[in-house]
Motif scaffolding. Sequence first.
Motif, PDB file in Angstrom:
ATOM      1  N   ALA A  14       1.916   9.448 -12.344  1.00  0.00           N
ATOM      2  CA  ALA A  14       0.486   9.645 -12.175  1.00  0.00           C
ATOM      3  C   ALA A  14      -0.169   8.268 -12.677  1.00  0.00           C
ATOM      4  N   ALA A  15       0.414   7.555 -13.615  1.00  0.00           N
ATOM      5  CA  ALA A  15       0.097   6.098 -14.065  1.00  0.00           C
ATOM      6  C   ALA A  15       0.073   5.027 -13.066  1.00  0.00           C
ATOM      7  N   LEU A  16       1.388   5.256 -12.256  1.00  0.00           N
ATOM      8  CA  LEU A  16       1.529   4.353 -11.153  1.00  0.00           C
ATOM      9  C   LEU A  16       0.738   4.282 -10.181  1.00  0.00           C
ATOM     10  N   MET A  17       0.174   5.561  -9.820  1.00  0.00           N
ATOM     11  CA  MET A  17      -0.957   5.897  -8.881  1.00  0.00           C
ATOM     12  C   MET A  17      -2.023   5.311  -9.412  1.00  0.00           C
ATOM     13  N   LEU A  18      -2.513   5.584 -10.834  1.00  0.00           N
ATOM     14  CA  LEU A  18      -3.672   5.200 -11.212  1.00  0.00           C
ATOM     15  C   LEU A  18      -3.965   3.523 -11.516  1.00  0.00           C
ATOM     16  N   LEU A  19      -2.844   3.076 -12.061  1.00  0.00           N
ATOM     17  CA  LEU A  19      -2.834   1.646 -12.286  1.00  0.00           C
ATOM     18  C   LEU A  19      -2.580   0.836 -10.987  1.00  0.00           C
ATOM     19  N   GLY A  20      -1.474   1.317  -9.934  1.00  0.00           N
ATOM     20  CA  GLY A  20      -1.183   0.862  -8.803  1.00  0.00           C
ATOM     21  C   GLY A  20      -2.298   0.956  -7.705  1.00  0.00           C
ATOM     22  N   ALA A  21      -2.614   2.359  -7.360  1.00  0.00           N
ATOM     23  CA  ALA A  21      -3.327   2.287  -6.251  1.00  0.00           C
ATOM     24  C   ALA A  21      -5.053   2.889  -6.571  1.00  0.00           C
ATOM     25  N   GLY A  22      -5.208   2.907  -7.888  1.00  0.00           N
ATOM     26  CA  GLY A  22      -6.447   3.152  -8.236  1.00  0.00           C
ATOM     27  C   GLY A  22      -6.979   4.634  -8.327  1.00  0.00           C
ATOM     28  N   ARG A  23      -6.285   5.476  -8.048  1.00  0.00           N
ATOM     29  CA  ARG A  23      -6.374   7.025  -7.570  1.00  0.00           C
ATOM     30  C   ARG A  23      -5.809   7.839  -8.823  1.00  0.00           C
ATOM     31  N   VAL A  24      -6.436   8.989  -8.802  1.00  0.00           N
ATOM     32  CA  VAL A  24      -5.891  10.193  -9.511  1.00  0.00           C
ATOM     33  C   VAL A  24      -4.593  10.986  -8.676  1.00  0.00           C
ATOM     34  N   THR A  25      -3.862  11.405  -9.293  1.00  0.00           N
ATOM     35  CA  THR A  25      -2.751  11.946  -8.735  1.00  0.00           C
ATOM     36  C   THR A  25      -3.000  13.517  -8.460  1.00  0.00           C
ATOM     37  N   THR A  39       0.847  -1.236   0.101  1.00  0.00           N
ATOM     38  CA  THR A  39      -0.023  -0.009  -0.035  1.00  0.00           C
ATOM     39  C   THR A  39       0.838   1.413  -0.150  1.00  0.00           C
ATOM     40  N   HIS A  40       2.039   1.133   0.480  1.00  0.00           N
ATOM     41  CA  HIS A  40       3.027   2.560   0.522  1.00  0.00           C
ATOM     42  C   HIS A  40       3.973   2.600  -0.622  1.00  0.00           C
ATOM     43  N   LEU A  41       4.202   1.552  -1.035  1.00  0.00           N
ATOM     44  CA  LEU A  41       5.346   1.503  -2.136  1.00  0.00           C
ATOM     45  C   LEU A  41       4.813   2.436  -3.220  1.00  0.00           C
ATOM     46  N   PRO A  42       3.653   2.244  -3.825  1.00  0.00           N
ATOM     47  CA  PRO A  42       3.252   2.912  -5.075  1.00  0.00           C
ATOM     48  C   PRO A  42       3.055   4.413  -4.653  1.00  0.00           C
ATOM     49  N   PRO A  43       2.569   4.938  -3.587  1.00  0.00           N
ATOM     50  CA  PRO A  43       2.452   6.273  -3.439  1.00  0.00           C
ATOM     51  C   PRO A  43       3.759   6.998  -2.981  1.00  0.00           C
ATOM     52  N   LEU A  44       4.836   6.087  -2.591  1.00  0.00           N
ATOM     53  CA  LEU A  44       6.127   6.786  -2.345  1.00  0.00           C
ATOM     54  C   LEU A  44       6.961   6.851  -3.482  1.00  0.00           C
TER      55      LEU A  44
END
Lengths: 148, 143
Positions: free
Chosen positions: B25-36, A4-9
Amino acid sequence: MIRTHLPPLVSGTLFGAGLALGGMTDPARIRGFLDIFGAWDPTLAFVMGGAVLVMAIAWRFVPRMAHPLFAPKFSLPDRTDLTPQLVGGATLFGVGWGLAGLCPGPGFAVLAIAPLEALVFCASLLAGMLMHRVFFDQKAKAPAHASQ
Amino acid sequence: MILPGFPEAAPLAGLAGGLLIGLAAALMLLGAGRVTGVSGIVGRAFGINDSGMSWSSAWTFVIGLPLGAFLVATLKGGFEPDFVPLPLLAVAGVLVGFGARLGSGCTSGHGVCGVSRLSQRSLVATATFMIAGIATVAVMGAQ
């Protein structure tokens, strides 16, 4: 934890690196981009173009994915209404952006480069957000929509 | 690379930086499912708004911003940013923070994530803050 924390970091670090590489940590460059009637500096157009290009490709994968790689579901903005708040907020934002040559991303990224100026800007930015919460969120109390 | 007619422009560095921001932003979208949306994430980190993201995830993103800028600054041998005077920075900061919340987003959320998705709200917001920024610099002067 790591999932959960690696993607935002990694995302935050890449974002900050991209801002610095693209020159967006220099307010003069951003204000130069907005100075279309003066000595126009088109660099920001290339930054925006590159970022939008990659994201336009990324969006195409979303409908084909059952869920994000590291999360159970997508949580994406779903509002489509054009409101006075949207236009009014963007106008105030644009005035501040033009005055300082900084927006939230570069403001926080520049903490590593010019801490004093960045702290003044970031603290004021948070104060502005708090003012909005005090003035508007109290009466709204509607379910919070995910921000863009 | 020098762009003819625009001696100050850094198009290749700008494009490279933009591609990195897009990847972020793509990593956030495809990884966490959110917009940056940086303003939304920052607000979440400081407990001002609820963007749905966890508090600790918001903080890891916010800490990454100066970390990434520091890495690039170190590799490039430093930067000399050119700021407006502190009182003006403070006024501008309040406008940017208030405006980002009222307008549901900023340059990253509307300008990158929303425009690339062809969101009508984001296209309108982006056009609006561009015009307001251009008008402000035209009135105040770029220096």
